[in-house]
Design a protein around this motif. Structure first.
Motif, mmCIF file in Angstrom:
data_model
loop_
_atom_site.group_PDB
_atom_site.id
_atom_site.type_symbol
_atom_site.label_atom_id
_atom_site.label_comp_id
_atom_site.label_asym_id
_atom_site.label_seq_id
_atom_site.Cartn_x
_atom_site.Cartn_y
_atom_site.Cartn_z
ATOM 1 N N SER A 46 0.829 -1.214 0.000
ATOM 2 C CA SER A 46 0.000 0.000 0.000
ATOM 3 C C SER A 46 0.858 1.257 0.000
ATOM 4 C CB SER A 46 -0.955 -0.003 1.194
ATOM 5 O OG SER A 46 -0.254 0.144 2.419
ATOM 6 N N PHE B 193 -0.412 4.877 -1.355
ATOM 7 C CA PHE B 193 -1.624 5.027 -0.548
ATOM 8 C C PHE B 193 -1.227 5.471 0.861
ATOM 9 C CE2 PHE B 193 -3.101 1.928 -3.740
ATOM 10 C CZ PHE B 193 -4.272 2.556 -4.151
ATOM 11 N N PRO C 291 -3.501 2.003 4.442
ATOM 12 C CA PRO C 291 -3.668 0.662 3.864
ATOM 13 C C PRO C 291 -5.118 0.314 3.535
ATOM 14 C CG PRO C 291 -2.096 0.584 5.669
ATOM 15 C CD PRO C 291 -2.691 1.963 5.680
ATOM 16 N N PHE D 262 -5.869 0.924 0.016
ATOM 17 C CA PHE D 262 -5.341 -0.111 -0.871
ATOM 18 C C PHE D 262 -6.282 -1.313 -0.885
ATOM 19 C CE2 PHE D 262 -2.380 -3.900 -1.171
ATOM 20 C CZ PHE D 262 -2.278 -3.868 -2.551
#
Length: 332
Positions: A303, A308, A311, A314
């Motif tokens: 992630s 990102f 997480p 993601f």
């Protein structure tokens, strides 16, 4: 300049073959537009799109057939790939061939981009065609899609048909030619052109697979893309992939790396039939697929490598891309 002389484009050579079979001289049509001094001219993307549109509209006028794009596909589908043919035919399987085709479409034609999306049961091949000063001709989509389907048969020896085709143009009075060409339901009036296939086709082996030729062909395709300046789509994706580990890429930062204004970048991506947001998402999806297939990183590590900030974002992206979470993903 982000294209090469018209005569050297694989897309031009494929069209030349198809037009000749219907008694048309493509060169005469193109020169008759008054936009070219010769067929060795280096043509800006927007003008190239206009030239292709003019040619296809001339083909419709000559034949009286709106479905002519489906019927002018080259007798040898690899003709449309040019120097890309060896790269595709040396791939291990259809999945690898499509990934390479998507990556190097700019070598074939700077006015076209191809995307590959994977789901739990289906994969989607998306075609985007750059418009000129007017909306793109329908036949450009039809020609590219029909040639791709012929290429499947040529590469793996099997007749592969999509489950469904999404077509961005209004339904014709007689949809028969499209239903016959694609061998599948065609949903006209869609937001973009795409073909959905069972994911099982991705593992079909390519009988001519050869790792050494694949490596050599990839280096050649990369060099060709660099020599022509690379398609803008390819350039943006390369910059985005480098910036992702530092966080969410910003359009103004990418524009600065490419030595253009943010407004110019946005306009040229629109001309290419895509957006900055779509390219970031496409790049993330492809990188995520590689991470997940290799199994060498945790979801949290992936992630952050993909830019990102959280997480959970993601995880949601994986559900949207692949129909499952990172933990449930299994390589095809």
């Amino acid at each position: 300049m982000n294209t090469i002389p018209l005569r050297q484009l694989s897309a031009y050579r494929a069209m030349l073959d198809g037009f000749s079979r219907f008694g048309m001289d493509l060169d005469t049509v193109l020169m008759g537009t008054g936009r070219l001094r010769s067929l060795d001219d280096v043509v800006p993307r927007v003008d190239l799109a206009d030239l292709f549109d003019t040619a296809w509209r001339a083909a419709v006028a000559h034949t009286g057939d709106d479905a002519i794009g489906l019927k002018m596909t080259p007798r040898q589908p690899m003709l449309g790939l040019g120097s890309m043919a060896h790269l595709v035919m040396a791939a291990d399987d259809i999945r690898c061939a499509l990934q390479q085709f998507s990556r190097f479409t700019g070598v074939i034609s700077p006015t076209t981009s191809v995307g590959l999306e994977l789901g739990p049961e289906r994969c989607r091949v998306t075609l985007r065609v750059s418009p000129g000063h007017q909306p793109a001709a329908q036949q450009r989509y039809d020609f590219m899609a029909a040639t791709l389907l012929q290429g499947f048969f040529w590469v793996c020896g099997l007749q592969i048909r999509p489950l469904v085709v999404h077509h961005p143009f209004p339904a014709p009075a007689d949809p028969g030619p499209w239903l016959e060409a694609f061998g599948a339901p065609v949903m006209f009036g869609a937001g973009e052109f795409s073909m959905e296939f069972p994911q099982s086709i991705l593992s079909l082996p390519v009988p001519t697979a050869d790792p050494s030729i694949a490596d050599l062909s990839e280096r050649l395709a990369t060099r060709l893309l660099e020599q022509q300046g690379g398609s803008l789509v390819a350039q943006v994706r390369q910059v985005v992939s480098r910036q992702l580990p530092r966080g969410d890429p910003r359009r103004e930062q990418v524009a600065a790396v490419l030595c253009m204004s943010e407004r110019t970048l946005q306009r040229r991506l629109n001309e290419a039939g895509t957006t900055f947001h779509e390219l970031v998402d496409d790049t993330r999806r492809e990188l995520a697929q590689r991470f997940l297939d290799s199994g060498g990183a945790t979801p949290t590590e992936m992630s952050f490598a993909l830019g990102f900030s959280d997480p959970s974002n993601f995880y949601r992206a994986c559900k949207r891309w692949f129909g499952r979470s990172p933990g449930d993903y299994r390589p095809s």
